[in-house]
Motif scaffolding. Structure first.
Motif: not given
Length: 300
Positions: A174-179
């Protein structure tokens, strides 16, 4: 400029702005730094409480903050906090957090379009969150004119090339994909490794262990020095016991080695040590003391 959330000082020719989104109780002290004995917290209570340790609740105190450097005519952000409205089911403190870093930056006279460089010391949720913001259901870069400097080792480890850190935690994807991924798609991301010189005053260096690509940013100007150490230190108690890691360090042995090395140089060169999450004055000078280090002077 001085208020509860925006503070300013100079290191040589470089203006440093401290932008604090949140400060307060974080985790039980011995959960955050499990290797530190209870008697150590008590022995140094006078130096740790109340800004860094709540002895009544036995909890570590922390801060969520971004450092802004005005150097050589450019504006450089060091880490970008948690962001707004993120799905972080593995971390209740960060899940759906409604922060306002852009509003705080505006109070400090920093417009998102004026930011030239964003430094992510490493790719964890509370260091990359405001890399992006949501526009019509899409995550887009918050700082559209900036180069985003990403440690190559972290970008590989947490990205799709490595199955998002091997798929161990749902939050990593989630962190990688949105940020992070939206910054790559916008063509603003730059991976670096080895050593990376931003300008005549600022240099990035690896300090692996907390994550594979954890890094520090050195500032040198007119004989004055500082080192922005990200999560190399989560609590000042680790200055006193540098062999002790936080519970978040992926490679404990590597993290302890990096911490000792960086603190040794800071003590020798009289660098101001600027961690990501210290409350209180937020930064400290250290000196050698026996097998470890001691606090010499907190930042004014």
């Amino acid at each position: 400029m001085a208020d509860d959330n925006v503070q300013s000082f100079k290191i040589g020719d470089v203006e440093v702005l401290r932008i604090v989104e949140w400060r307060g109780s974080f985790l039980p002290a011995r959960q955050l730094v499990p290797g530190v004995a209870p008697e150590t917290w008590k022995e140094y209570e006078g130096q740790l409480a109340p800004d860094h340790w709540d002895p009544v609740g036995d909890r570590a105190m922390s801060a969520l903050q971004t450092w802004v450097l005005r150097s050589g005519g450019r504006t450089v952000l060091v880490d970008t906090g948690v962001g707004k409205g993120r799905e972080r089911p593995g971390n209740p403190l960060f899940h759906q957090r409604q922060g306002d870093l852009p509003g705080l930056l505006e109070r400090a006279g920093v417009n998102p379009g004026d930011v030239d460089v964003v430094v992510n010391t490493h790719i964890h949720a509370d260091h990359v969150g405001w890399n992006t913001h949501e526009v019509e259901g899409e995550w887009v870069p918050t700082f559209p004119n900036a180069r985003y400097l990403l440690p190559a080792a972290d970008d590989v480890h947490f990205g799709p090339e490595n199955g998002y850190a091997g798929g161990a935690r749902a939050d990593d994807r989630l962190i990688y994909e949105d940020s992070v991924a939206p910054v790559h798609r916008a063509g603003l991301a730059e991976r670096w490794e080895g050593e990376y010189r931003i300008d005549e005053h600022l240099t990035l260096e690896p300090a692996p262990g907390h994550t594979p690509g954890s890094s520090v940013l050195r500032l040198v100007s007119h004989g004055e020095r500082a080192v922005f150490v990200g999560d190399l230190l989560h609590s000042p108690v680790q200055v006193l016991r540098p062999e002790c890691n936080s519970c978040f360090c992926l490679d404990p042995r590597g993290a302890a080695a990096s911490r000792s090395r960086i603190l040794e140089r800071a003590a020798q060169d009289k660098e101001l040590v600027v961690p990501a999450h210290f409350g209180g004055d937020g930064a400290v000078e250290v000196r050698r003391a026996g097998e470890g280090f001691s606090f010499h002077r907190w930042a004014a």
